[in-house]
Scaffold this motif. Sequence first.
Motif, short mmCIF file in Angstrom:
data_model
loop_
_atom_site.label_atom_id
_atom_site.label_comp_id
_atom_site.label_asym_id
_atom_site.label_seq_id
_atom_site.Cartn_x
_atom_site.Cartn_y
_atom_site.Cartn_z
N PHE A 1 0.85 -1.19 0.00
CA PHE A 1 0.00 0.00 0.00
C PHE A 1 0.88 1.24 0.00
CE2 PHE A 1 -3.30 2.88 1.73
CZ PHE A 1 -4.36 2.51 0.91
N TRP A 2 0.61 2.16 -0.92
CA TRP A 2 1.42 3.36 -1.13
C TRP A 2 2.87 3.02 -1.50
CZ3 TRP A 2 -1.08 7.32 -2.50
CH2 TRP A 2 -2.23 7.78 -1.85
N ASN A 3 3.13 1.79 -1.93
CA ASN A 3 4.48 1.41 -2.35
C ASN A 3 5.49 1.59 -1.22
OD1 ASN A 3 6.28 0.41 -4.35
ND2 ASN A 3 6.95 2.48 -4.87
N ARG A 4 5.02 1.37 0.01
CA ARG A 4 5.87 1.63 1.17
C ARG A 4 7.13 0.75 1.19
NH1 ARG A 4 0.67 2.67 4.07
NH2 ARG A 4 0.84 4.76 4.98
N ALA A 5 6.98 -0.52 0.83
CA ALA A 5 8.12 -1.44 0.93
C ALA A 5 9.32 -0.92 0.13
CB ALA A 5 7.72 -2.83 0.44
N ASN A 6 9.06 -0.37 -1.05
CA ASN A 6 10.15 0.16 -1.87
C ASN A 6 10.64 1.51 -1.39
OD1 ASN A 6 10.23 -2.02 -3.74
ND2 ASN A 6 8.42 -1.21 -4.77
N MET A 7 9.71 2.37 -1.00
CA MET A 7 10.10 3.72 -0.62
C MET A 7 10.88 3.75 0.69
SD MET A 7 10.03 6.72 -1.84
CE MET A 7 10.34 8.41 -1.34
N TYR A 8 10.53 2.88 1.62
CA TYR A 8 11.25 2.86 2.89
C TYR A 8 12.72 2.49 2.70
CZ TYR A 8 6.80 3.34 5.39
OH TYR A 8 5.60 3.79 5.88
N LYS A 9 12.99 1.67 1.69
CA LYS A 9 14.38 1.35 1.36
C LYS A 9 15.09 2.58 0.83
CE LYS A 9 13.37 -3.49 0.21
NZ LYS A 9 13.31 -4.50 -0.89
N ALA A 10 14.39 3.35 0.00
CA ALA A 10 14.99 4.54 -0.61
C ALA A 10 15.35 5.59 0.42
CB ALA A 10 14.03 5.13 -1.65
N VAL A 11 14.54 5.72 1.49
CA VAL A 11 14.83 6.74 2.50
C VAL A 11 15.69 6.20 3.63
CG1 VAL A 11 12.77 8.08 1.97
CG2 VAL A 11 12.68 6.34 3.75
N GLY A 12 16.03 4.91 3.59
CA GLY A 12 17.05 4.39 4.49
C GLY A 12 16.62 3.71 5.77
N PHE A 13 15.38 3.27 5.87
CA PHE A 13 14.99 2.52 7.06
C PHE A 13 15.61 1.12 7.02
CE2 PHE A 13 11.42 5.59 7.29
CZ PHE A 13 11.52 5.93 8.62
N ASP A 14 16.13 0.68 8.16
CA ASP A 14 16.74 -0.65 8.24
C ASP A 14 15.68 -1.74 8.16
OD1 ASP A 14 19.40 0.24 8.59
OD2 ASP A 14 19.00 0.63 10.72
N LYS A 15 14.60 -1.57 8.92
CA LYS A 15 13.58 -2.62 9.00
C LYS A 15 12.18 -2.02 8.90
CE LYS A 15 16.47 -5.57 11.97
NZ LYS A 15 16.59 -6.26 13.27
N PHE A 16 11.34 -2.69 8.11
CA PHE A 16 9.95 -2.30 7.96
C PHE A 16 9.07 -3.44 8.43
CE2 PHE A 16 6.37 -1.87 4.58
CZ PHE A 16 5.50 -1.35 5.52
N TYR A 17 8.28 -3.18 9.49
CA TYR A 17 7.33 -4.16 10.01
C TYR A 17 5.93 -3.78 9.54
CZ TYR A 17 11.08 -5.75 13.09
OH TYR A 17 12.27 -6.26 13.58
N SER A 18 5.31 -4.69 8.79
CA SER A 18 3.97 -4.44 8.25
C SER A 18 2.98 -5.48 8.78
CB SER A 18 4.01 -4.45 6.72
OG SER A 18 4.48 -5.69 6.24
#
Length: 632
Positions: free
Chosen positions: A363-380
């Motif tokens: 949703f909102w392409n978060r998985a890809n964008m969070y990598k671009a802005v530098g988050f280490d880990k994304f919990y969904s």
Amino acid sequence: MKPILNNGKANLNINIEIIEPQKALYWIAFFAGFLIKLTYFNYSVGLNFGSILTSPNSRMFISTFFFLLLVAAIVFVLFNKKRYIALLVVDVLITILLVADILYFRYYRCPITLPVLAQISLVAPAGDSINVLLNPTDVILILEIPVLLRLLFLFRKSGVKSIPFPTRLVTGVLVAAISIGALRLFYKNSDIPMFNYDRNYVAKELGILYFHVHDVQAYVNENILTNKVLTKEDKQLIEEFYANKSKVPKTDNYHGIAQGKNLIMMQLESFQAFLLNREIDGREITPNLNKLLKESVFFENFHYQVGGGNTSDAEFLSNNSLYPAQQGAVYFRYPGNTYHSLPKLLKKQGYDTYVFHAYHPSFWNRANMYKAVGFDKFYSSGDFITPAEEIEGWGLGDKSFLLQSLEKIDKSKPFYSFMITLSSHYAYGSFEDNDEFDVGEYEGTTFGNYIKAAHYVDSAIGGFLEELKKQGLYDNTLLVFYGDHHAFPKDKSEDMQHFLGIDDSEFEWLKYQKVPLIIHYPGLKNGEVMDITGGQIDILPTVANLMGFEVPYAMGKDLLNSEEGYAILRGGSYITDSYIYISNLGEAFDKKTGRKLEEKEYEKDFERFEKELEVSDTILHKNAFKYKLNIN
């Protein structure tokens, strides 16, 4: 006049068609139905108001007519005996687009754009939201379709006469030339520069159909025809902006007070500032946040600045201090860009960076964008335990979400945790049967359900703060809470207006489109209320000051050390400490008295703020941070 072609037969066919009642009625129904529903769109969403005879309403109506004439001419040339079927298909297709426009506008306050349409399956509102957004009067959008179908059925008996292609071509080109000439005239008499920064202005002046053509043209120009290489002129534009920004005098309050400490930033879904310190029949709506205000700095004139990306735009603003895209969502359009983001800056200082959101990662392409802005880990959503009894709204309730998120953080080293709540997502229907908070006269209304949702979120925050205290994190963590966007579409805000005691004007609406910004850390003045005007773009530089690091690429300002306050909204409006400029009215009003300002009182600000949006758009579109820039 002698017939031009086919020994007069072609002209005879056209004349017969015109005088045949069924055929004539079909054309009348097509044009009248479309003019009514296209005009209905502009008026129902509040783009236009007042008499249709006044400007710009008359321009919108007449340009819409000529646009329809152009569409009819194209159909007439391309289709012969099936021209009536083709008109019906065009009618249905444009009606579908118009329904999407009206739903999207009522929620996002702007027409739907091509980038959003491309990802509509990922960002479309849920079924309950759609039901709330629809109005009974929207039946106007489809009224002429049954008429056209009935007339089309009757044509089966009389048949549709063939018209030779040369005759259709000559007639169609003549009508198209007249229509295009009229549309160009209206375009030239519009405020053309406003087209680049206020999408609503296009639809207001020239109609929603013209808007979509302009949108497609802009998209093609920007993404296909325009060179995305950063030019010398682009570089100079960007560097001059940052050079002038660095010259703005500021103080040095609270610098480095939270240096090396943890950072938890929480984005609150649909959470507006008017909820705080409010009661219904003596009951506090947000008792936990009200208590937190006494131990924090609260910015009471803080505005959301989102565009077509809505919640995702708020995330982008707060973590990057850049404006969202003019069209569509940054998260979809620019996930491959280079960013000088908050997660990247903190990672350089040895921080672990986390982002938590209990919804689908696509949703909102978060998985890809969070990598671009530098988050280490994304919990969904798939990373949380979601018992059925803990589902609230769109997914896992915030009470469980916040506590589960806290458990996933490695607290042995400094961390940045970005948490995005979900339970108070529009349209709040899941809270209708919730009896934890008595909303009094608002029981059974969307506004009442929203108050219940907000009370639930406040309770979740209260439990989260207690857990921070138990784990010894409360006094060792910089806490930042802010809202992402509005709670209601303007045309669904009657009860909110009644609750606040305000009228239905654009001035009052914009004045109250504020979200909370609460910052807590020991050493900040407890209970201080800051009246400086700001927006989500200012979060990063404000946090950076408190944590003691520099953010030369941030477009926002440090709210604790700036003398001038303002918030530029993506739609072209802006708010300063003293007045509000409303883009779709093209007018500015004194914040306190509502007095209409003379243009000379705000024209310099207008030019400066327009330039700021241009700089941000250039950075995004040209991926400017990929290049070496002279910015200190």
